[in-house]
Design a protein around this motif. Structure first.
Motif: not given
Length: 446
Positions: A329-330, A310, A302
Motif C-alpha cells: 500500500k502506498r 508503495g 506497507f
C-alpha cells in the motif's frame, strides 16, 4: 609476533581512517526536502550506504529564558519543566496529563553500525537510563502551567503509550501491554500491573504505543521493527513492524503490517479511521526514504522490508518478495526523509484559531543521518472535508527553533496532545519539559 602486531595496527589505522573520512564527507541531499513531502514526493534513485551518514545535532538543552519559536498567530510557554526525558503524554478525562518519562532499554549487539548508533544516541541525548515512570501533571487553575506534579506509576519497563478504556489504564511497556484499574482523580497508582499481552522487545525500535480502536472495545498497539531492513532475518521481526489489535480478554491479531516503525497513532475525527506516522528505512542516502503519515485499514501491508513508498524495491533485502510488490500500500502523505515523525494528534478540541482547525499535528524528533538535518520541529498537515490531506499542500511549521545557530539541539519534540483548555502540549525529551502552544494573546482559563 612484532610484525603481526604492526600489520594489525596498520589495518586498524587504514580502516579507522576510512571510517573517519566517510563520516567527514557524508552523503548530502540532492533535492530540496519539500520535493520529498506531500502526496506525490520525488522518489529519487537510492544511494546505498554501508556506514550511515552522521549528521546529528548535539543535545545541549535550553539556555535560561530560551524557548522554541511558534508560528505567526501562536505563542509558546513551558507547561512543565525539570522532567526526565519526557517522551509521551496522555490526557485523562478530568484534564490531568500523564507523562511517560522513559528511554530505550539497554541495547545489545555489536559491529560498526551498532557502534555508530550507540555513539549517535549519546550525542542526541538519548543515551541516559530510562526513568521508567509515569508522572501526573495537573493544571487545576487552568492558567496553562502545571502547578501539581506527582509520581503516578513506577516499576515499568521503558513505558511509552497510555490509554484508558473501561476503567482500566493500559500502558505499553517495551516488552508488554499491561493494565491497572483507574479511578478518576487518582494522583498515583500502587497496584501491580496485570499482563495483557507480551510484546517482542529489543532491537532498534523500542517504543510501543497504544490507543483505543474506533469500536471502543479493542486497542491498537504499535510495535516497530527490530532492525533497519530485517538484516538479521525475518525471524527476528516476528510480530514486529506491525500494528496489533488487542482484546481485553488478551486475544490479539495483526491488524496491519509492513510498517517499519509506526509510533504516533490517532483516530481521524472526521471519519473515525486509524492514522499513523511511520519512520522509514535508513542507509539509502539523504533523500530516501520519506517518513510518512497514512491511514491504516485492516489487512494493509506497507511493504517493509522489501518495498518502500508503495512498491519501490529495496534490493538490499534478501530473499526478495516480488509477489508482495503489487499489494504494497502506498502511504497517503510523505513528511520528508529522516525527520523521525513520532507524535501525532488530530486535536479537534485545539483552540488555536481557524487555520489549525482541521488537520494533524506531528512531532518530528529530528534526523541523525541526513545532511542537512531534517525535522526537529512540530508541523501541521491540513486536511480537507473528505478526511484526507488537502491536495498539493506541504507540512506547515507550527513550532521550530529547536536547533541553535550552531546546529545544536536545544530540544527535540516527541509527543503532541491538547490540554483541557485547548492548548497544544509538546513533549521535549532533550529540553526535559513540556511546551504549551496557544493562540497569541490568549490567556488560559478553566
Amino acid at each position: 609476533m612484532l610484525k603481526h602486531i604492526l600489520r594489525v595496527l596498520a589495518l586498524v589505522i587504514v580502516v579507522g581512517g576510512g571510517i573517519f573520512a566517510y563520516m567527514a564527507w557524508p552523503d548530502q541531499a540532492q533535492v530540496p526536502i519539500a520535493a520529498v513531502e506531500g502526496q506525490r514526493p520525488d522518489i529519487t534513485a537510492p544511494r546505498i550506504q554501508t556506514i550511515p551518514t552522521v549528521e546529528v545535532a548535539d543535545a545541549v538543552g535550553w539556555p535560561a529564558g530560551a524557548k522554541p519559536v511558534a508560528a505567526p498567530g501562536l505563542q509558546v510557554a513551558a507547561f512543565a519543566e525539570g522532567l526526565d526525558h519526557p517522551r509521551w503524554m496522555y490526557r485523562l478525562p478530568n484534564g490531568d496529563v500523564l507523562v511517560a518519562e522513559t528511554n530505550s532499554p539497554p541495547r545489545d549487539g555489536g559491529g560498526i553500525q551498532a557502534w555508530v548508533m550507540k555513539h549517535l544516541m549519546g550525542k542526541a541525548g538519548a543515551g541516559v537510563p530510562s526513568a521508567n515512570r509515569l508522572t501526573l501533571l495537573r493544571d487545576a487553575n487552568g492558567d496553562g502551567v502545571a502547578e501539581q506534579r506527582t509520581v503516578f506509576m513506577t516499576g515499568l519497563n521503558s513505558p511509552f503509550g497510555m490509554a484508558l478504556m473501561d476503567g482500566q489504564l493500559y500502558v505499553a511497556n517495551t516488552d508488554a501491554l499491561v493494565r491497572v484499574p483507574y479511578t478518576a482523580g487518582q494522583t498515583s497508582i500502587a497496584a501491580k500491573p496485570e499482563l495483557v499481552v507480551k510484546l517482542n522487545g529489543g532491537g532498534n525500535h523500542w517504543a510501543r504505543n497504544v490507543i483505543p480502536a474506533p469500536d471502543g472495545k479493542t486497542l491498537f498497539v504499535s510495535v516497530g521493527s527490530a532492525t533497519n531492513i530485517a538484516e538479521k532475518g525475518m525471524d527476528a521481526e516476528k510480530y514486529r513492524a506491525n500494528i496489533l489489535q488487542v482484546w481485553p480478554d488478551k486475544n490479539w491479531r495483526i491488524y496491519a503490517a509492513g510498517l517499519r516503525n509506526p509510533n504516533g497513532m490517532a483516530l481521524n475525527p472526521a471519519t473515525g479511521n486509524l492514522w499513523t506516522v511511520v519512520n522509514e528505512r535508513d542507509l539509502l542516502g539523504s533523500d530516501l526514504a520519506p517518513d510518512y503519515l497514512t491511514q491504516v485499514e485492516f489487512g494493509d501491508h506497507f511493504g517493509w522490508p522489501w518495498f518502500y513508498w508503495g512498491g519501490y524495491p529495496d534490493k538490499r533485502v534478501e530473499p526478495q518478495n516480488i509477489a508482495l510488490q503489487e499489494y504494497s500500500k502506498r502511504p497517503d502523505y510523505a513528511l520528508g526523509p529522516h525527520v523521525a515523525a513520532l507524535g501525532l494528534t488530530f486535536a479537534p478540541d485545539a483552540k488555536l484559531g481557524d487555520r489549525w482547525a482541521q488537520g494533524a499535528f506531528i512531532g518530528e524528533h529530528g534526523s541523525w543521518n541526513r545532511k542537512p538535518v531534517s525535522g526537529y520541529k512540530v508541523v501541521w498537515v491540513p486536511f480537507g472535508p473528505n478526511g484526507y490531506p488537502k491536495p498539493g499542500v506541504k507540512p506547515v511549521d507550527v513550532l521550530t527553533g529547536f536547533l541553535s545557530k550552531d546546529g545544536d539541539a536545544l530540544g527535540r519534540p516527541v509527543g503532541v496532545i491538547t490540554d483541557r483548555t485547548g492548548g497544544l502540549l509538546v513533549a521535549d525529551d532533550v529540553g526535559n519539559r513540556i511546551w504549551r502552544v496557544s493562540a497569541a494573546g490568549q490567556v488560559a482559563t478553566r
